[in-house]
Design a protein around this motif. Structure first.
Motif, PDB file in Angstrom:
ATOM      1  N   ASN A 263      -9.060   9.342   4.852  1.00 20.88           N
ATOM      2  CA  ASN A 263      -9.322  10.457   3.870  1.00 20.88           C
ATOM      3  C   ASN A 263      -8.524  10.606   2.376  1.00 20.88           C
ATOM      4  OD1 ASN A 263     -12.246  10.460   3.862  1.00 20.88           O
ATOM      5  ND2 ASN A 263     -12.174  12.296   5.389  1.00 20.88           N
ATOM      6  N   GLU A 264      -7.182   9.923   2.769  1.00 17.94           N
ATOM      7  CA  GLU A 264      -6.506   9.596   1.810  1.00 17.94           C
ATOM      8  C   GLU A 264      -6.274   8.441   0.836  1.00 17.94           C
ATOM      9  OE1 GLU A 264      -3.176  12.196   1.522  1.00 17.94           O
ATOM     10  OE2 GLU A 264      -2.981  12.167   3.825  1.00 17.94           O
ATOM     11  N   VAL A 265      -6.147   9.022  -0.458  1.00 25.67           N
ATOM     12  CA  VAL A 265      -6.300   7.998  -1.348  1.00 25.67           C
ATOM     13  C   VAL A 265      -5.022   7.030  -1.166  1.00 25.67           C
ATOM     14  CG1 VAL A 265      -6.257   7.698  -3.962  1.00 25.67           C
ATOM     15  CG2 VAL A 265      -7.788   8.998  -2.829  1.00 25.67           C
ATOM     16  N   VAL A 266      -5.225   5.929  -1.004  1.00 24.50           N
ATOM     17  CA  VAL A 266      -3.851   4.988  -1.197  1.00 24.50           C
ATOM     18  C   VAL A 266      -4.334   3.941  -2.264  1.00 24.50           C
ATOM     19  CG1 VAL A 266      -3.110   4.958   1.584  1.00 24.50           C
ATOM     20  CG2 VAL A 266      -4.919   3.506   1.093  1.00 24.50           C
TER      21      VAL A 266
ATOM     22  N   LEU B  19       0.979  -1.252   0.387  1.00 30.52           N
ATOM     23  CA  LEU B  19       0.357  -0.064   0.182  1.00 30.52           C
ATOM     24  C   LEU B  19       0.986   1.323   0.410  1.00 30.52           C
ATOM     25  CD1 LEU B  19      -2.815  -0.375   2.590  1.00 30.52           C
ATOM     26  CD2 LEU B  19      -2.822   0.301   0.313  1.00 30.52           C
ATOM     27  N   GLU B  20       0.626   2.143  -0.855  1.00 27.98           N
ATOM     28  CA  GLU B  20       1.049   3.559  -0.900  1.00 27.98           C
ATOM     29  C   GLU B  20       0.398   4.541  -1.548  1.00 27.98           C
ATOM     30  OE1 GLU B  20       4.626   3.635  -1.136  1.00 27.98           O
ATOM     31  OE2 GLU B  20       5.854   2.229  -1.565  1.00 27.98           O
ATOM     32  N   TYR B  21       0.902   5.641  -0.888  1.00 30.39           N
ATOM     33  CA  TYR B  21      -0.538   6.884  -0.791  1.00 30.39           C
ATOM     34  C   TYR B  21      -0.665   6.815  -3.376  1.00 30.39           C
ATOM     35  CZ  TYR B  21      -0.575   8.292   3.814  1.00 30.39           C
ATOM     36  OH  TYR B  21      -0.533   8.339   4.726  1.00 30.39           O
ATOM     37  N   GLN B  22      -0.816   7.746  -3.014  1.00 32.07           N
ATOM     38  CA  GLN B  22      -1.431   7.665  -4.988  1.00 32.07           C
ATOM     39  C   GLN B  22      -0.281   8.363  -5.175  1.00 32.07           C
ATOM     40  OE1 GLN B  22      -5.241   8.048  -7.027  1.00 32.07           O
ATOM     41  NE2 GLN B  22      -4.627   9.721  -6.774  1.00 32.07           N
ATOM     42  N   GLU B  23       0.095   9.798  -4.808  1.00 34.35           N
ATOM     43  CA  GLU B  23       0.742  10.551  -5.197  1.00 34.35           C
ATOM     44  C   GLU B  23       2.519   9.718  -5.518  1.00 34.35           C
ATOM     45  OE1 GLU B  23      -0.864  11.567  -1.868  1.00 34.35           O
ATOM     46  OE2 GLU B  23      -2.359  12.628  -3.813  1.00 34.35           O
ATOM     47  N   VAL B  24       2.452   8.936  -5.161  1.00 33.30           N
ATOM     48  CA  VAL B  24       4.015   8.161  -4.622  1.00 33.30           C
ATOM     49  C   VAL B  24       3.889   7.857  -6.363  1.00 33.30           C
ATOM     50  CG1 VAL B  24       5.350   5.979  -4.760  1.00 33.30           C
ATOM     51  CG2 VAL B  24       4.269   7.099  -2.899  1.00 33.30           C
ATOM     52  N   PHE B  25       3.210   7.476  -7.167  1.00 36.60           N
ATOM     53  CA  PHE B  25       2.770   7.179  -8.606  1.00 36.60           C
ATOM     54  C   PHE B  25       2.119   8.344  -9.735  1.00 36.60           C
ATOM     55  CE2 PHE B  25       1.851   3.552  -6.126  1.00 36.60           C
ATOM     56  CZ  PHE B  25       3.576   2.338  -5.945  1.00 36.60           C
ATOM     57  N   ALA B  26       2.826   9.301  -8.971  1.00 35.57           N
ATOM     58  CA  ALA B  26       2.490  11.031  -9.872  1.00 35.57           C
ATOM     59  C   ALA B  26       3.007  10.036 -10.942  1.00 35.57           C
ATOM     60  CB  ALA B  26       2.374  11.814  -8.811  1.00 35.57           C
ATOM     61  N   ASP B  27       3.862  10.151 -11.320  1.00 28.63           N
ATOM     62  CA  ASP B  27       4.759   9.740 -12.777  1.00 28.63           C
ATOM     63  C   ASP B  27       3.852   8.117 -13.319  1.00 28.63           C
ATOM     64  OD1 ASP B  27       5.876  11.672 -13.076  1.00 28.63           O
ATOM     65  OD2 ASP B  27       7.945  10.311 -12.959  1.00 28.63           O
ATOM     66  N   TYR B  28       3.150   8.000 -13.033  1.00 27.67           N
ATOM     67  CA  TYR B  28       2.813   6.456 -13.348  1.00 27.67           C
ATOM     68  C   TYR B  28       1.295   6.886 -13.957  1.00 27.67           C
ATOM     69  CZ  TYR B  28       3.015   1.540 -14.173  1.00 27.67           C
ATOM     70  OH  TYR B  28       2.844   0.466 -14.215  1.00 27.67           O
ATOM     71  N   ASP B  29       0.448   5.928 -15.576  1.00 32.28           N
ATOM     72  CA  ASP B  29      -0.081   6.334 -15.672  1.00 32.28           C
ATOM     73  C   ASP B  29      -1.535   5.553 -15.345  1.00 32.28           C
ATOM     74  OD1 ASP B  29      -2.406   6.543 -16.815  1.00 32.28           O
ATOM     75  OD2 ASP B  29      -1.665   6.450 -19.204  1.00 32.28           O
ATOM     76  N   LEU B  30      -1.503   5.880 -13.743  1.00 33.95           N
ATOM     77  CA  LEU B  30      -2.783   5.805 -12.945  1.00 33.95           C
ATOM     78  C   LEU B  30      -4.493   4.674 -13.862  1.00 33.95           C
ATOM     79  CD1 LEU B  30      -2.284   6.695  -9.272  1.00 33.95           C
ATOM     80  CD2 LEU B  30      -1.542   4.857 -10.208  1.00 33.95           C
ATOM     81  N   ARG B  31      -4.269   5.174 -14.761  1.00 33.22           N
ATOM     82  CA  ARG B  31      -6.137   5.684 -14.924  1.00 33.22           C
ATOM     83  C   ARG B  31      -5.311   4.318 -16.266  1.00 33.22           C
ATOM     84  NH1 ARG B  31     -10.109   9.722 -16.702  1.00 33.22           N
ATOM     85  NH2 ARG B  31     -10.834   8.548 -19.021  1.00 33.22           N
ATOM     86  N   GLN B  32      -4.677   4.669 -17.248  1.00 30.88           N
ATOM     87  CA  GLN B  32      -4.422   3.223 -18.030  1.00 30.88           C
ATOM     88  C   GLN B  32      -4.482   2.491 -17.007  1.00 30.88           C
ATOM     89  OE1 GLN B  32      -1.504   3.880 -20.833  1.00 30.88           O
ATOM     90  NE2 GLN B  32      -1.355   2.022 -21.165  1.00 30.88           N
ATOM     91  N   GLN B  33      -3.535   2.028 -16.175  1.00 27.69           N
ATOM     92  CA  GLN B  33      -2.926   0.640 -15.633  1.00 27.69           C
ATOM     93  C   GLN B  33      -4.368   0.504 -14.646  1.00 27.69           C
ATOM     94  OE1 GLN B  33      -1.215  -0.350 -16.623  1.00 27.69           O
ATOM     95  NE2 GLN B  33       0.355   0.931 -17.364  1.00 27.69           N
ATOM     96  N   ARG B  34      -5.529   0.783 -14.417  1.00 31.04           N
ATOM     97  CA  ARG B  34      -6.769   0.764 -13.640  1.00 31.04           C
ATOM     98  C   ARG B  34      -6.029   0.329 -11.882  1.00 31.04           C
ATOM     99  NH1 ARG B  34     -10.039  -1.959 -17.199  1.00 31.04           N
ATOM    100  NH2 ARG B  34     -12.413  -1.727 -15.200  1.00 31.04           N
ATOM    101  N   ALA B  35      -5.236   1.292 -11.098  1.00 35.05           N
ATOM    102  CA  ALA B  35      -4.568   0.460  -9.715  1.00 35.05           C
ATOM    103  C   ALA B  35      -5.853   0.660  -8.776  1.00 35.05           C
ATOM    104  CB  ALA B  35      -4.269   1.616  -9.678  1.00 35.05           C
ATOM    105  N   TYR B  36      -6.291   0.254  -7.932  1.00 35.11           N
ATOM    106  CA  TYR B  36      -6.708  -0.398  -7.257  1.00 35.11           C
ATOM    107  C   TYR B  36      -6.466   0.827  -5.810  1.00 35.11           C
ATOM    108  CZ  TYR B  36      -7.787  -5.150  -7.742  1.00 35.11           C
ATOM    109  OH  TYR B  36      -8.392  -6.254  -8.498  1.00 35.11           O
ATOM    110  N   ARG B  37      -7.737   1.797  -5.429  1.00 36.75           N
ATOM    111  CA  ARG B  37      -8.128   2.535  -4.773  1.00 36.75           C
ATOM    112  C   ARG B  37      -8.410   2.658  -3.571  1.00 36.75           C
ATOM    113  NH1 ARG B  37      -7.486   5.109 -10.226  1.00 36.75           N
ATOM    114  NH2 ARG B  37      -6.319   6.484 -10.654  1.00 36.75           N
ATOM    115  N   LEU B  38      -8.074   2.593  -2.059  1.00 41.35           N
ATOM    116  CA  LEU B  38      -8.870   2.957  -1.561  1.00 41.35           C
ATOM    117  C   LEU B  38      -8.744   3.983  -0.345  1.00 41.35           C
ATOM    118  CD1 LEU B  38      -7.071  -0.433  -1.541  1.00 41.35           C
ATOM    119  CD2 LEU B  38      -8.058  -0.770   0.419  1.00 41.35           C
ATOM    120  N   LEU B  39      -9.496   3.967   0.426  1.00 40.26           N
ATOM    121  CA  LEU B  39      -9.512   4.995   1.281  1.00 40.26           C
ATOM    122  C   LEU B  39      -8.549   4.906   3.064  1.00 40.26           C
ATOM    123  CD1 LEU B  39     -12.515   7.348   0.930  1.00 40.26           C
ATOM    124  CD2 LEU B  39     -10.699   7.956   0.391  1.00 40.26           C
ATOM    125  N   ASP B  40      -7.423   5.480   3.509  1.00 42.26           N
ATOM    126  CA  ASP B  40      -6.861   5.570   4.153  1.00 42.26           C
ATOM    127  C   ASP B  40      -7.160   6.862   5.567  1.00 42.26           C
ATOM    128  OD1 ASP B  40      -5.239   5.073   6.513  1.00 42.26           O
ATOM    129  OD2 ASP B  40      -4.104   4.750   5.886  1.00 42.26           O
TER     130      ASP B  40
END
Lengths: 220, 384
Positions: free
Chosen positions: B68-71, B45-66
């Motif tokens: 109220n922060e997106v991990v 589990l990592e904060y979403q910001e860690v992957f700012a350089d990664y195309d999360l939309r295209q890669q369709r990552a699993y997102r969870l709320l911790d």
């Protein structure tokens, strides 16, 4: 080793058999396939696998086939990730937005749109800045506005006859559709020469046919 | 009744397949440790910001709320390592390796899995091309060990497309669109876009560009007939040199692809992939990314990384995983001390957990193995 070609069954298959024969590929076995779904060409260079359009995409994405012949409507709907090598200039038709005469494109409120192509429909209305409710329909899409299921439809039409016969009017023209030759990304690396040889053969025929057609149109 | 099916894209792994994967993992670990790579495990589990350089939309990552922060469940293992290096006062240069799970949501019902085991190496703080060469050496060794040397190494460069397109136009949007269609190898759309440069010095090159891939010698021969912009020519010179070096590896075939997309947008130099002719995806993928750490700290670090698809390697590796058939030992609970002593001496013996000797005999007969018990003196005795 032969290259595996997924060919969309039905209308595309019929037109492709003609194009393949024009390109010097013996299609006797394809013409006389009966109920067979896997047909090897006489020279053993090609193995044709007959499938429905969306399945051609699945086969391409999983690398089950090297090459696919499929409509650009299916490619666009499934966000094709493989290599589109050639527009085969056949099976030409167009996406349209159609409805009854009573349809008011500019009326306020969220429209209900019936379609077999939800992704394309979504992208089209997004480009217009409109939010719509999409109802997925599997066939006879023209029915949707006639029976009150949807305000309008997004569908493909070749001549517009079916639309006219069902008293539907075209309100907008979207992307044009034609049959495409697509190669699996890895297969293109693994069988580069064979796939480009096949593509080049078809490209020459397509170019020759287009030239003849242009001349005929000019002489009219 | 509870829901018993797995979520889409998930699977259970068991038996020989798992043993095979672990055998490859162990073999890889031994190899990398011998070459002074240090293992690093980051959380899934990592904060979403860690992957700012990664195309999360295209890669369709699993997102969870911790709180109220997106991990996210990590879709990539390189960026968490960059985060680690930037925040842990870690001395560089350093060679690191990882083996772990990554999560990407595949198109539903496509037959693809969302959880995959990936291994990889990161050589951080090394500006020299020798870092790339070490990656090629790893590919070559694994290829010969597990795949009969069938893996072909394909070289590219993340900056090549820009080096060509910058000489053609200043229109950023057009350049991006040409790159997109070139990388996707959507030839009809690509041809439409390059028709804008029909009377340009680069017209012939642009027509040929999507087909500039294949054996290094063929591609270099083709490219030699074009006059390229200076920056592009420098890249070709470097690729020529590197491909000559890679060809010196035993049984190694080298390809070039001048129209390949970099694996991620953060790549800045040579990129490479490894594949064999009988599998439908890349086994190895990597390249140089000299600015990645700048996203997490002020100073960038030269770095090269490579991912290894352990799932695919396991599936295609030619490896014999023998399942040994051990004889079984029937024992009474009060004989536990003797059991330990016997099992320490005889390793090819497993415990029979049947409650009585009669059932133990049946079990031995079913498995076609010998049955032993412990006599009153504490000695091992075969049961007939």
């Amino acid at each position: 080793m032969s290259i595996r070609i997924a060919l969309t069954k039905g209308r595309i298959e019929k037109k492709m058999v003609e194009l393949l024969e024009q390109s010097g590929i013996n299609c006797n076995k394809l013409r006389n396939k009966k109920r067979k779904l896997i047909i090897n060409s006489n020279d053993g260079k090609y193995c044709f696998i007959l499938a429905k359009g969306p399945d051609v995409i699945t086969y391409l994405n999983t690398g089950t086939v090297d090459v696919g012949i499929v409509g650009s409507d299916i490619l666009a709907e499934h966000n094709n990730e493989q290599c589109e090598l050639l527009d085969l200039q056949s099976g030409k038709c167009q996406f349209v937005l159609a409805s009854t005469a009573a349809f008011n494109f500019d009326r306020p409120g969220r429209k209900v749109i019936g379609t077999k192509y939800p992704a394309i429909t979504q992208r089209y209305f997004e480009s217009l800045g409109q939010d719509v409710e999409i109802v997925k329909i599997e066939g006879s899409v023209e029915l949707a506005p006639l029976i009150g299921l949807a305000d309008a439809i997004v569908d493909i039409t070749e001549t517009g006859t079916t639309l006219r016969e069902n008293n539907l009017i075209v309100y907008d023209y979207l992307d044009k559709v034609s049959t495409r030759l697509v190669a699996n990304r890895m297969a293109l690396k693994q069988h580069t020469e064979e796939i480009f040889e096949f593509s080049d053969r078809l490209e020459k025929t397509v170019a020759a046919n287009s030239s003849v057609q242009r001349q005929m149109e000019e002489s009219k | 009744m509870h829901k018993v099916s797995l979520p889409l894209g998930m699977r259970d792994e068991f038996g020989i397949q798992v043993s095979k994967k672990h055998q490859i993992e162990q073999s890889l670990e031994i190899f990398l440790q011998q070459h002074e790579f240090m293992r690093i495990d980051t959380p899934i589990l990592e904060y979403q910001e860690v992957f700012a350089d990664y195309d999360l939309r295209q890669q369709r990552a699993y997102r969870l709320l911790d709180n109220n922060e997106v991990v996210v469940l990590r879709p990539d293992l390189t960026l968490p390592i960059a985060r680690f290096l930037a925040t842990n006062n870690f001395s560089l240069p350093r060679k690191l390796y990882y083996i772990g799970e990554r999560f990407k949501i595949a198109k539903s019902l496509s037959g693809k899995y969302n959880q995959m085991t990936q291994a990889g190496v990161e050589l951080v703080g090394y500006p020299s091309l020798k870092a790339e060469l070490e990656c090629f050496m790893i590919i070559n060794c694994l290829s010969r060990k597990f795949l009969q040397g069938k893996v072909r190494i394909e070289l590219g460069n993340a900056r090549f497309a820009d080096a060509i397109l910058n000489s053609l136009t200043d229109d950023t949007q057009l350049k991006q669109e040409i790159k997109n269609q070139l990388y996707k190898k959507n030839i009809p759309k690509y041809q439409q876009l390059i028709s804008l440069f029909a009377l340009n010095d680069q017209t012939d090159f642009l027509k040929e560009w999507p087909r500039l891939f294949g054996s290094a010698s063929t591609v270099l021969r083709k490219i030699s007939s074009f006059k390229l912009p200076v920056k592009a020519q420098q890249i070709i010179t470097e690729l020529t040199q590197v491909s000559q070096w890679v060809q010196k590896l035993p049984e190694q075939s080298v390809l070039l692809d001048l129209s390949v997309a970099p694996p991620q947008s953060y790549y800045t130099g040579i990129t490479f992939k490894g594949f064999s002719d009988d599998i439908s995806d890349y086994l190895f993928s990597g390249g140089r990314y000299d600015h990645l750490l700048e996203n997490f700290q002020k100073k960038g670090e030269p770095a090269v990384g490579m991912g290894i698809d352990l799932e695919l390697l396991t599936k295609t590796a030619e490896l014999n995983v023998s399942v040994s058939k051990a004889d079984i030992l029937f024992f009474e609970p009060e004989q536990l001390n003797e059991v330990v002593k016997i099992c320490q001496k005889i390793t090819n013996l497993t415990l029979c957990l049947e409650d009585n000797l009669q059932d133990a005999k049946k079990s031995a007969a079913t498995r076609n193995v010998k049955l032993f018990c412990i006599d009153k003196k504490g000695e091992l005795k075969i049961v007939n």
